[in-house]
Design a protein around this motif. Structure first.
Motif, PDB file in Angstrom:
ATOM      1  N   ASN A   1      28.934  50.743   9.482  1.00 14.97           N
ATOM      2  CA  ASN A   1      29.318  50.407   7.830  1.00 14.97           C
ATOM      3  C   ASN A   1      29.063  51.083   6.992  1.00 14.97           C
ATOM      4  OD1 ASN A   1      31.665  48.808   9.039  1.00 14.97           O
ATOM      5  ND2 ASN A   1      31.069  47.026   7.987  1.00 14.97           N
ATOM      6  N   ILE A   2      27.590  51.437   7.500  1.00  8.57           N
ATOM      7  CA  ILE A   2      26.667  51.944   6.360  1.00  8.57           C
ATOM      8  C   ILE A   2      26.189  53.112   6.443  1.00  8.57           C
ATOM      9  CG2 ILE A   2      24.317  52.912   5.700  1.00  8.57           C
ATOM     10  CD1 ILE A   2      23.787  49.669   6.713  1.00  8.57           C
ATOM     11  N   PHE A   3      26.832  54.265   7.313  1.00 14.32           N
ATOM     12  CA  PHE A   3      27.544  55.667   7.854  1.00 14.32           C
ATOM     13  C   PHE A   3      28.649  56.191   7.709  1.00 14.32           C
ATOM     14  CE2 PHE A   3      22.917  55.063  11.293  1.00 14.32           C
ATOM     15  CZ  PHE A   3      22.476  55.448  10.290  1.00 14.32           C
ATOM     16  N   PHE A   4      28.934  55.197   8.024  1.00 20.28           N
ATOM     17  CA  PHE A   4      31.108  56.309   8.452  1.00 20.28           C
ATOM     18  C   PHE A   4      32.093  55.021   7.154  1.00 20.28           C
ATOM     19  CE2 PHE A   4      28.522  56.748  11.905  1.00 20.28           C
ATOM     20  CZ  PHE A   4      28.327  57.597  12.214  1.00 20.28           C
ATOM     21  N   SER A   5      31.274  54.315   5.828  1.00 21.00           N
ATOM     22  CA  SER A   5      32.148  53.667   5.788  1.00 21.00           C
ATOM     23  C   SER A   5      32.642  54.195   3.798  1.00 21.00           C
ATOM     24  CB  SER A   5      32.279  52.382   4.197  1.00 21.00           C
ATOM     25  OG  SER A   5      30.711  52.203   4.170  1.00 21.00           O
ATOM     26  N   MET A   6      31.070  55.001   3.507  1.00 17.90           N
ATOM     27  CA  MET A   6      31.067  55.954   2.824  1.00 17.90           C
ATOM     28  C   MET A   6      30.749  57.779   3.032  1.00 17.90           C
ATOM     29  SD  MET A   6      29.051  53.572   0.451  1.00 17.90           S
ATOM     30  CE  MET A   6      27.445  53.505   1.743  1.00 17.90           C
ATOM     31  N   LYS A   7      32.630  58.139   2.462  1.00 22.54           N
ATOM     32  CA  LYS A   7      32.670  59.726   2.923  1.00 22.54           C
ATOM     33  C   LYS A   7      31.278  60.752   1.962  1.00 22.54           C
ATOM     34  CE  LYS A   7      37.700  59.596   3.582  1.00 22.54           C
ATOM     35  NZ  LYS A   7      39.215  60.180   3.251  1.00 22.54           N
ATOM     36  N   PHE A   8      30.756  59.713   1.040  1.00 21.52           N
ATOM     37  CA  PHE A   8      29.374  60.752   0.745  1.00 21.52           C
ATOM     38  C   PHE A   8      28.272  60.316   1.397  1.00 21.52           C
ATOM     39  CE2 PHE A   8      28.344  57.069  -1.498  1.00 21.52           C
ATOM     40  CZ  PHE A   8      27.596  56.858  -2.324  1.00 21.52           C
ATOM     41  N   LEU A   9      28.172  60.028   1.508  1.00 19.53           N
ATOM     42  CA  LEU A   9      27.068  59.266   2.189  1.00 19.53           C
ATOM     43  C   LEU A   9      26.484  60.093   4.317  1.00 19.53           C
ATOM     44  CD1 LEU A   9      24.066  57.996   2.764  1.00 19.53           C
ATOM     45  CD2 LEU A   9      24.885  56.339   3.293  1.00 19.53           C
ATOM     46  N   THR A  10      28.670  60.210   4.733  1.00 16.69           N
ATOM     47  CA  THR A  10      28.280  60.217   6.101  1.00 16.69           C
ATOM     48  C   THR A  10      28.513  62.299   5.760  1.00 16.69           C
ATOM     49  OG1 THR A  10      30.043  58.851   6.548  1.00 16.69           O
ATOM     50  CG2 THR A  10      29.664  61.035   7.229  1.00 16.69           C
ATOM     51  N   SER A  11      28.886  62.586   5.019  1.00 16.69           N
ATOM     52  CA  SER A  11      28.936  63.802   4.716  1.00 16.69           C
ATOM     53  C   SER A  11      26.956  64.393   4.176  1.00 16.69           C
ATOM     54  CB  SER A  11      29.721  64.459   3.145  1.00 16.69           C
ATOM     55  OG  SER A  11      31.394  64.805   3.552  1.00 16.69           O
ATOM     56  N   PHE A  12      27.005  63.902   3.844  1.00 16.63           N
ATOM     57  CA  PHE A  12      25.338  63.806   2.566  1.00 16.63           C
ATOM     58  C   PHE A  12      24.314  63.969   4.296  1.00 16.63           C
ATOM     59  CE2 PHE A  12      20.934  62.826   1.682  1.00 16.63           C
ATOM     60  CZ  PHE A  12      20.063  63.370   1.377  1.00 16.63           C
ATOM     61  N   ILE A  13      24.767  63.189   5.278  1.00 19.11           N
ATOM     62  CA  ILE A  13      23.760  63.012   6.347  1.00 19.11           C
ATOM     63  C   ILE A  13      23.856  63.804   7.829  1.00 19.11           C
ATOM     64  CG2 ILE A  13      23.397  61.580   8.412  1.00 19.11           C
ATOM     65  CD1 ILE A  13      24.166  58.993   6.400  1.00 19.11           C
ATOM     66  N   GLN A  14      25.273  64.366   7.301  1.00 21.31           N
ATOM     67  CA  GLN A  14      25.495  65.796   8.972  1.00 21.31           C
ATOM     68  C   GLN A  14      24.971  66.968   7.883  1.00 21.31           C
ATOM     69  OE1 GLN A  14      29.941  65.122   7.956  1.00 21.31           O
ATOM     70  NE2 GLN A  14      29.539  64.989   9.935  1.00 21.31           N
ATOM     71  N   LEU A  15      24.513  67.421   6.165  1.00 22.51           N
ATOM     72  CA  LEU A  15      23.546  68.185   5.928  1.00 22.51           C
ATOM     73  C   LEU A  15      22.444  68.189   7.063  1.00 22.51           C
ATOM     74  CD1 LEU A  15      24.322  67.588   2.654  1.00 22.51           C
ATOM     75  CD2 LEU A  15      25.431  69.469   3.788  1.00 22.51           C
TER      76      LEU A  15
ATOM     77  N   THR B   1      29.167  62.486  17.343  1.00 17.58           N
ATOM     78  CA  THR B   1      28.596  61.648  18.635  1.00 17.58           C
ATOM     79  C   THR B   1      27.865  60.388  18.573  1.00 17.58           C
ATOM     80  OG1 THR B   1      28.063  64.259  19.544  1.00 17.58           O
ATOM     81  CG2 THR B   1      26.827  62.159  20.826  1.00 17.58           C
ATOM     82  N   ILE B   2      26.610  60.007  17.280  1.00 23.67           N
ATOM     83  CA  ILE B   2      26.661  58.425  17.726  1.00 23.67           C
ATOM     84  C   ILE B   2      27.684  58.039  16.854  1.00 23.67           C
ATOM     85  CG2 ILE B   2      25.073  57.450  15.539  1.00 23.67           C
ATOM     86  CD1 ILE B   2      23.718  60.061  15.417  1.00 23.67           C
ATOM     87  N   LYS B   3      28.527  58.444  16.132  1.00 26.83           N
ATOM     88  CA  LYS B   3      29.956  57.391  15.971  1.00 26.83           C
ATOM     89  C   LYS B   3      30.944  57.191  16.950  1.00 26.83           C
ATOM     90  CE  LYS B   3      34.037  57.601  12.690  1.00 26.83           C
ATOM     91  NZ  LYS B   3      35.257  57.690  13.403  1.00 26.83           N
ATOM     92  N   LYS B   4      31.099  57.873  17.375  1.00 26.63           N
ATOM     93  CA  LYS B   4      31.726  57.576  19.124  1.00 26.63           C
ATOM     94  C   LYS B   4      31.626  56.480  19.946  1.00 26.63           C
ATOM     95  CE  LYS B   4      34.822  60.030  22.262  1.00 26.63           C
ATOM     96  NZ  LYS B   4      35.195  61.013  23.202  1.00 26.63           N
TER      97      LYS B   4
ATOM     98  N   GLU C   1      31.227  53.254  18.307  1.00 29.25           N
ATOM     99  CA  GLU C   1      32.883  52.798  18.222  1.00 29.25           C
ATOM    100  C   GLU C   1      33.105  52.131  19.243  1.00 29.25           C
ATOM    101  OE1 GLU C   1      35.410  55.965  17.013  1.00 29.25           O
ATOM    102  OE2 GLU C   1      34.624  56.050  14.714  1.00 29.25           O
ATOM    103  N   PHE C   2      32.636  52.768  20.494  1.00 29.63           N
ATOM    104  CA  PHE C   2      32.804  52.812  21.706  1.00 29.63           C
ATOM    105  C   PHE C   2      32.121  50.628  22.338  1.00 29.63           C
ATOM    106  CE2 PHE C   2      31.143  51.830  26.194  1.00 29.63           C
ATOM    107  CZ  PHE C   2      32.348  52.017  27.105  1.00 29.63           C
ATOM    108  N   ASP C   3      30.422  50.757  21.499  1.00 31.48           N
ATOM    109  CA  ASP C   3      29.835  49.455  21.552  1.00 31.48           C
ATOM    110  C   ASP C   3      30.976  48.011  20.909  1.00 31.48           C
ATOM    111  OD1 ASP C   3      27.987  50.270  23.400  1.00 31.48           O
ATOM    112  OD2 ASP C   3      26.476  50.655  22.028  1.00 31.48           O
ATOM    113  N   LEU C   4      31.431  49.098  19.849  1.00 30.99           N
ATOM    114  CA  LEU C   4      32.253  47.945  18.607  1.00 30.99           C
ATOM    115  C   LEU C   4      33.265  47.673  19.317  1.00 30.99           C
ATOM    116  CD1 LEU C   4      30.977  49.278  15.294  1.00 30.99           C
ATOM    117  CD2 LEU C   4      30.271  47.665  16.818  1.00 30.99           C
TER     118      LEU C   4
END
Length: 283
Positions: A141-155, A162-165, A168-171
């Protein structure tokens, strides 16, 4: 603590000469241990020909004959070992779990204050699993619920998809963090502020992994559990982990329910000889 039995000591100076006065010095012909320097590596115990140096007052075992391990057999054994992600629903006897933990003391570590907690209570393992799953959900939720944070981390990281997938597999598919039918968890506990504690724990884990495999028991390192337990105060309190200490590593074990029939090929670790830039070397 390492000590010297002066009734057995023959003043041969083997230990003094080996350490050149660094952690063992010569005091009027007697070896003297500098406890401020000694990191309890136990090398002095291993080389004393008269068994005069003790660990915690215990006499070492004399090696009567050299042990010869066939290198090809050992290499083949290591090639066949894999991390196991699925175990059989078959209980491991407690004496076997304890035996695996006992070999950790022979690992080449420099911190003798690491504790091992063995968990074979399946109800407690399930509680730890549920706690870990909640931890994964919070991170997701921290990494992927806020698009601006996701975009920042991707920088800074291109591995976020890969981490997201994996999360999601575990969850949503696996719905577990602990591997299927895990029969035991080893938690290595220590104070990370003490020098070489983190690295020493890895030596203990690798020794346990190899010995477990020799007993026919599969294993898998669980870094996700290490992270989640360290952040779950209720779990740490339930396990009576002392304040200031943390989980340095988690190893899941069980009888393998995976059929390993091939030794993978094609991957090599990049290896080079004496690589250097001579222009940057200052004589």
């Amino acid at each position: 603590m390492i000590s010297i039995n002066f009734e057995k000591c023959k003043h041969c100076t083997v230990c003094i000469n080996r350490f050149k006065g660094y952690c063992i010095s010569n005091e009027n012909g007697n070896p003297k241990i500098d406890y401020m320097i000694c990191n309890q590596c136990q090398k002095c115990i291993a080389i004393c020909p008269h068994q005069a140096i003790l660990m915690n007052g215990k006499q070492p075992i004399k090696i009567e004959k050299p042990l010869r391990i066939v290198a090809d057999d050992l290499k083949e054994f290591l090639k066949r070992r894999r991390s196991i992600k699925k175990f059989k629903d078959c209980k491991i006897p407690r004496e076997v779990l304890l035996e695996i933990a006992s070999v950790a003391k022979y690992a080449p570590n420099q911190n003798k204050n690491i504790e091992i907690i063995i968990i074979d209570d399946l109800e407690l393992i399930n509680k730890i699993d549920r706690s870990a799953l909640k931890f994964v959900l919070r991170l997701y939720n921290i990494f992927f619920s806020m698009k601006f944070l996701t975009s920042f981390i991707q920088l800074f990281s291109d591995s976020l998809p890969t981490i997201k997938k994996k999360m999601e597999f575990d969850l949503h598919i696996n719905k577990h963090v602990v591997k299927e039918n895990t029969q035991g968890l080893y938690l290595l506990i220590g104070n990370p502020k003490v020098p070489v504690t983190e690295s020493s724990a890895q030596y203990l884990l690798s020794t346990m992994i190899i010995y477990a495999e020799a007993l026919g028991i599969g294993s898998c390192l669980m870094d996700s559990l290490k992270l989640s337990i360290n952040r779950a105060l209720a779990i740490k309190n339930a396990l009576r982990i002392p304040k200031g200490n943390k989980v340095l590593g988690v190893l899941a074990v069980g009888y393998s329910n995976e059929c390993i029939v091939n030794i993978p090929q094609g991957y090599e670790i990049n290896t080079s000889w004496n690589r250097k830039n001579t222009e940057t070397i200052v004589e």
